[in-house]
Design a protein around this motif. Structure first.
Motif, PDB file in Angstrom:
ATOM      1  N   UNK B 670      53.082  45.903  33.825  1.00  0.00           N
ATOM      2  CA  UNK B 670      54.253  45.663  34.682  1.00  0.00           C
ATOM      3  C   UNK B 670      54.017  46.042  36.137  1.00  0.00           C
ATOM      4  N   UNK B 671      53.143  47.019  36.362  1.00  0.00           N
ATOM      5  CA  UNK B 671      52.891  47.431  37.746  1.00  0.00           C
ATOM      6  C   UNK B 671      52.172  46.315  38.510  1.00  0.00           C
ATOM      7  N   UNK B 672      51.223  45.685  37.858  1.00  0.00           N
ATOM      8  CA  UNK B 672      50.507  44.583  38.515  1.00  0.00           C
ATOM      9  C   UNK B 672      51.449  43.388  38.698  1.00  0.00           C
ATOM     10  N   UNK B 674      54.670  43.524  39.105  1.00  0.00           N
ATOM     11  CA  UNK B 674      55.559  43.854  40.228  1.00  0.00           C
ATOM     12  C   UNK B 674      54.832  43.640  41.558  1.00  0.00           C
ATOM     13  N   UNK B 675      53.575  44.021  41.605  1.00  0.00           N
ATOM     14  CA  UNK B 675      52.790  43.833  42.832  1.00  0.00           C
ATOM     15  C   UNK B 675      52.674  42.370  43.213  1.00  0.00           C
ATOM     16  N   UNK B 676      52.497  41.511  42.222  1.00  0.00           N
ATOM     17  CA  UNK B 676      52.438  40.077  42.492  1.00  0.00           C
ATOM     18  C   UNK B 676      53.789  39.554  42.972  1.00  0.00           C
ATOM     19  N   UNK B 722      61.513  44.466  42.517  1.00  0.00           N
ATOM     20  CA  UNK B 722      60.947  43.622  41.465  1.00  0.00           C
ATOM     21  C   UNK B 722      61.646  43.891  40.134  1.00  0.00           C
TER      22      UNK B 722
END
Lengths: 183, 793
Positions: B670-672, B674-676, B722
């Motif tokens: 989920x962190x990646x 959110x980054x996208x 996000x």
């Protein structure tokens, strides 16, 4: 013809002899003479901040700085943070580098050496910066991947770790927590 | 064999069949993990193309055209060749073979042959002992040009065929034209209760990755060419090099080092890749070419400017009856991905809303400008902008809440679009719910005070495209696993990690499947000698396709591991679980092995341990010419709410908050994800407010630097929120879909709609500069009846 210069630079704690054309910038000397390729060239005219290094602890654009002008000053590049942290008795990379890794702040990573050094300088003078402080301190470092949010979160995470604070929930974590509490 | 149907969206281990939806107990997937290359990037250890230094390496530079459209009468490189320190000078005749990323439209040369088509078109290349010498040599090259009429207005290219920008085409200066109609649009619009018809303009913008393009080549005495290049599609560069250099492909190795951002801007094969290769072959030395920031702007391949005309009809209760689009696309000087862009401009609009009837007429023309190509949200961000603003106009006419009209037209999941595309999972309604809730839409809208408003927009995007750019039935993605006796598993993937984290994604899947810690997995990627083919980082295809291929490879390997352990324990294989670095017996907790011991058992029983896995798409698409373009195994869905205010004195727009809800199937990390999502929204806002890629009346780029072409800094960028929606797709890896491009789309129309909510002006022409805002405010004031003045709307 342009002349060649011979001089000494103190980089990451070591004083090193340099022989390079007089017109070379600090970025060129770091990358092409000293093999320190962590400092990046994104625009070569001071617009992007990817080449940021610390000179006497302050962020400086290495692509706009003549290498000779940095003689007698303490230069820190991204490669210098982890060894300095180890020398000081720490383990692994600099806590800020670890926070950037942990928080997903590194996407393509190209702006990050400069970004991390600007952030390091911020934390060195302001141990608990607000988002506004961060926006201000990082405004010379363009990031094209993250939208800056995860960079701020990384700095906040490093601060929380150091000061033993509870880190703030990220938007998607808060969303998950809200969902779980209604279940 | 296609791996498509072999694994479901569930966790690999659990009480049910592997992959069963009922298995929800993930150990790695669904959690935030650091990336496999994060620390290398954070410490400066990661090696990007320009960090490569080889013994005796020469530096190459490019001479570029100063004219927008001209014939080359004569080139004399003799003085440049004679300069001390110069090792080779090449011009177009060194590589006359034309190429193009789309095999049907090969119209580019590595260096100009006979004519130039935009200011910045590469004409000659020099390899010298250093950049200063190479630059000095460029000045000694004499080129005589015969100037031709240059086209800067796409409307002119539409009607004027001479002089042809590309000769020998029967369509004149038209690059591609597509007309498709689904159902009787005119009848549907005639029967609508309300019709909105309007014009919209989407300007050009460029990717501006912070890393400029760079390539390094060597040519070995055995005749093997090795190219390191900042590319996002190793495989197509490999093919293009073989074609242009006229070398057998097996004598070429292409490696993508760590990549400093791409966003579509490193998808085409580029001049510098051919030039360093040719120069290395000619000189017997390693050759590097690093483009300046200015050259990156010329190389472009950015967002196509589009003139969009839309007519949409709806019933009284807000249900769409038909949509009719006419689009003129400014392609710039070459085809690039233009054939696909032209189709995408129409084909990708048919969700998340149900269109009973739809028609589009899209034409891409050539102009003498830097060539356009794929930028994040290829071909679909522009029509999405126009349509989502138009949908707001419809809602206004019908006095409907803008979120409500979007809900009412929701197409549903597991359905088929009007143009024949199969839609599987679809979490768009949840996306609308999330942004409505998080933004406080109901409580705050209309109560934010003067000059401030909320706007919403939705979108849909592909998770990979069903058909490769060159027709073949081989897998789209391949993965190999190699197991070392130390317990290390190495993943070999042709997938290009461009910062989106695809290498990490592979590692997460291997850790999940084999039950081993992440630190025991290494990923080797994007090296054509070492890795199986993957079609590269475009169309948001990597997680979906490489992810599925990785699961496939893991399942095959794990079958061997389980069989070897079951044999040792004399138990049924179903009792054997690989979990957290161990192998356990579900029915006898007293016995377990380490995964390393299991690897040894399996190597003893079977053979040297490894496996391969692949993914290919199902046969999809509409049954008509072009019906496969836009077909994707799954679609992602997004909704944005933007909170913005307008300073009516200065025309300046301030964006306060952006809520982004995105349905990415299962969020593997989920962190990646959110980054996208945040990065996408950032890029969309940047296009809407600050960035404009254009040329002046001579065809000269208006500002090819990061100061003139203004990327938002940390001070210009608002807060992004996000919100992840997980619809769990039946065919994605563990149910995952894309997250890298879809979340960009709604940002621009949501901002336009927020500005309407704030001050009552419809901004339909991008970018939203203060001048345009002030002009619109003035026009509104002039047209408004006196009595209405002073009110907010």
């Amino acid at each position: 013809m342009r002349g060649m210069g011979e001089y000494q630079l103190e980089v990451n704690g070591d004083t090193q002899p340099v022989s390079a054309p007089d017109h070379w910038t600090l970025l060129e000397v770091l990358r092409y003479r000293l093999g320190l390729t962590g400092s990046k060239q994104g625009c070569d005219k001071g617009d992007c901040g990817a080449c940021t290094v610390l000179v006497d602890g302050k962020p400086v654009l290495a692509c706009l700085t003549l290498a000779r002008a940095s003689e007698g000053r303490a230069i820190t590049t991204i490669e210098g943070l982890m060894p300095a942290h180890l020398r000081a008795g720490g383990t692994g990379a600099d806590p800020l580098q670890q926070a950037f890794d942990r928080c997903g702040a590194l996407q393509c990573g190209f702006c990050q050496p400069g970004m991390i050094l600007s952030a390091r300088a911020l934390l060195d003078r302001c141990p608990q910066p607000s988002r506004e402080d961060m926006r201000d301190a990082l405004s010379g470092n363009l990031c094209r991947c993250t939208g800056y949010t995860q960079i701020f979160e990384a700095i906040e995470s490093a601060v929380a770790e150091k000061l033993q604070l509870q880190p703030k929930l990220r938007s998607w974590e808060a969303q998950r927590a809200a969902k779980e509490s209604t279940r | 064999m296609s791996a498509r149907d072999l694994h479901g969206p569930g966790a690999p281990w659990g009480p049910h069949e592997p992959g069963s939806k009922a298995n929800v107990d993930f150990k790695v997937v669904g959690r935030a993990h650091a990336k496999v290359d994060g620390l290398a990037k954070a410490t400066g250890a990661a090696v990007y193309a320009d960090d490569i230094v080889l013994p005796g390496m020469l530096h190459a530079k490019t001479l570029r055209s100063p004219h927008a459209h001209a014939k080359i009468r004569r080139i004399d490189v003799s003085k440049a060749r004679a300069l001390k320190g110069v090792h080779a000078v090449i011009t177009g005749d060194a590589m006359p073979m034309k190429y193009g990323v789309i095999p049907w439209t090969p119209d580019e040369n590595a260096l100009a042959v006979d004519k130039v088509r935009f200011i910045g078109d590469p004409v000659a290349a020099v390899a010298a002992i250093d950049e200063d010498t190479a630059n000095a040599a460029l000045k000694l090259i004499e080129v005589e040009y015969e100037l031709l009429h240059a086209f800067f207005d796409p409307h002119e290219s539409l009607v004027r065929a001479e002089p042809a920008i590309h000769e020998g085409r029967k369509e004149g200066n038209i690059s591609k034209s597509v007309q498709l109609e689904f159902g009787a649009v005119e009848t549907a619009l005639a029967g609508a209760d309300v019709v909105v018809e309007d014009d919209y303009f989407f300007h050009g913008s460029t990717h501006a990755p912070i890393e400029p393009h760079c390539a390094v080549a060597t040519y070995s005495p055995e005749g093997v060419l090795t190219l390191w290049s900042a590319t996002q599609i190793t495989h197509y560069v490999h093919r293009a090099l073989a074609r242009v250099l006229e070398l057998p492909a097996h004598r070429i190795r292409v490696i993508q080092p760590c990549l400093g951002g791409a966003f579509g801007g490193k998808s085409d094969p580029f001049s510098l890749e051919f030039c360093v290769a040719k120069l290395a072959m000619l000189t017997g030395r390693a050759v590097k070419m690093l483009w300046t920031r200015e050259e990156v702007f010329y190389a472009h391949r950015g967002r196509h400017p589009m003139y969009l005309h839309y007519r949409s009809g709806a019933t009284k209760d807000g249900k769409l009856t038909g949509v009719d689009a006419k689009i003129l696309i400014d392609g710039g000087s070459y085809s690039s991905f233009g054939l696909v862009t032209t189709y995408y401009s129409g084909q990708l609009l048919t969700g998340p809303y149900h269109f009973p009837t739809y028609r589009f007429d899209s034409t891409r023309v050539f102009t003498n400008k830097p060539p356009c190509g794929p930028k994040r949200g290829h071909g679909s961000v522009q029509p999405r902008f126009a349509f989502e603003v138009q949908l707001d106009q419809l809602a206004e006419k019908l006095a409907l809440d803008p979120i409500e009209i979007r809900r009412r037209n929701f197409q549903g999941d597991f359905t088929r679009t009007v143009n024949g595309q199969r839609v599987t999972s679809n979490g768009f309604l949840q996306c609308l719910d999330e942004v409505e809730r998080a933004s406080g839409w109901k409580a705050r809208r209309g109560k934010l005070g003067p000059g401030r408003g909320l706007g919403v927009a939705g979108s849909m995007y592909i998770s990979g495209t069903n058909y490769p750019v060159y027709p073949n039935d081989m897998p789209q993605a391949g993965v190999q696993l190699k197991v070392d006796r130390s317990g290390l598993v190495t993943v070999f993937t042709g997938g290009n990690d461009i910062g989106q984290g695809s290498n990490s994604m592979c590692a997460y899947i291997v850790a999940e499947e084999l039950g081993i810690p992440l630190e025991r997995i290494r990923v080797v990627a994007a090296d054509t000698d070492l890795c199986p083919v993957d079609l590269g980082a475009y169309s948001s295809r990597v997680t979906f396709m490489v992810g599925n291929a990785t699961i496939d490879a893991c399942r095959k390997l794990r079958e061997k591991l389980v069989a070897a352990v079951a044999e040792k324990w004399q138990c049924a294989p179903s009792r054997v679980r690989l979990i957290e670095g161990l192998v356990i017996d579900l029915d006898d907790t007293s016995r377990s092995l380490t995964s390393v011991e299991a690897f040894h058992l399996a190597e003893t029983k079977f053979d040297t341990l490894g496996s391969t896995g692949s993914y290919n798409t199902p046969k999809l698409g509409g049954d008509y010419r072009g019906g496969t373009i836009g077909a994707s195994p799954a679609y992602s869905f997004t909704a944005h709410v933007v909170d913005a205010s307008v300073d009516t004195e200065t025309g300046r727009i301030t964006v306060h908050d952006v809520w982004i809800a995105h349905d990415c199937g299962r969020a593997l990390n989920p962190m990646i994800v959110a980054g996208q999502m945040e990065g996408s929204a950032y890029m969309g806002l940047a296009e809407a407010l600050y960035e404009e890629h254009d040329v002046n009346r001579f065809g000269l780029h208006r500002g090819p630097s990061l100061l003139d072409y203004r990327l938002p800094t940390s001070l210009d960028t608002p807060e992004f929120r996000a919100l992840i929606v997980e619809s769990i797709d039946p065919e994605g890896p563990y149910g995952a879909k894309e997250a890298g491009e879809g979340p960009l789309h709604p940002c621009l129309p949501a901002l336009s709609n927020a500005i309407y909510d704030a001050v009552g002006i419809r901004l339909k022409h991008l970018p939203f500069t203060p001048a345009k805002v002030l002009a619109a405010l003035r026009a509104k004031q002039e047209s408004a009846p006196l009595a209405a003045q002073g009110g907010k709307r």
